[in-house]
Scaffold this motif. Sequence first.
Motif: not given
Length: 346
Positions: A169-174, A209-215
Amino acid sequence: MTGATSPTMQNRCHSCLKETTRDFCPACTKRLFGVKKFNATLDFSLPEIKSNKGSIRRISISGAQPKFSLMVNEGRLEPTENGGTFILKPAVEGLFDNTKDMPANEHLTMQMARQIFKIDAADNALVYLKDGTPAYITKRFDVLPDGNRICQEDFAQVAGLTPGEKGSNYKYDFSYQQIADLMKQYVSTYPTDVEKYFRLILFNYLVCNGDAHVKNFSIYSPNADGVYKLTPAYDLLNTSLHVQELGRTALELFSENSATDDSRDDSGADFETEFFKVNGFYGKPDFMELARRIGIKEIRAERFIAETCSHLREMNAMIDRSYLSEPSKALFKAQVRDRAKALEMR
């Protein structure tokens, strides 16, 4: 370029969606492919890509959606293992809702960002594989005309977030505030780029857009001089058309790990506005608070939010011109109306 006749709506450019007598208008053909005429139907199918020389390297995998590297050769797009200047993302069957609309969704959302909201976004288009399967393509902005790569890092890399340290889940841990904190350290044009970043966050919220994660946020040094700025926006789409279970945002606006001293309330819990405590979703007070924390003046944040909510008529018109199915067009419009109301709530 040879190939089968493209599906319906041939009078719409497969990049800018404006009227044209060909698959691509002259301006988009030249900008994207460097030629005078280009066919939206490619000369290969997905199985051919997978079987060419054993396998074609995937650039990355975002969830279950594969990405493939392409290059223009003699006026045609073809798969390549090296020197790719385009990324192709085909529709993924059976894993999500409305899967055939995924390429048209991303194409439409990216064009909305560029044309309506004046967001710097990567060049892109909708194409078809030889078997008629729709696919989204985007032109790489990190590759120079001579083939050399521009130094680019997404904010997972900047922050040192890895699966080994943080798990899958690292992409969302921010948080979005934490990304701005990092921008302040590494982006010399922070005062202007942070406003672009804030407007992009608002846009992502508006288009669901619910997937605008840290990457999905990056910086690069286009002049190879060590001066970094935000890259053009990429991977913009309405995820609610395909996955209802995703949250309204991929990341929290605020978090306990932020460098800002007031990111926690007196109890030590993560910060929540009174609006969020009452409603359970983000509204205008939340985005105003984020703007304050990342250094955007109140009057400008007010203007950015008002502007974000002022384009529904233009968005609806572009949705109607898009290659989405009719049910997805109606759903996209309804979802955007709902988000605009949330952004306007106090």
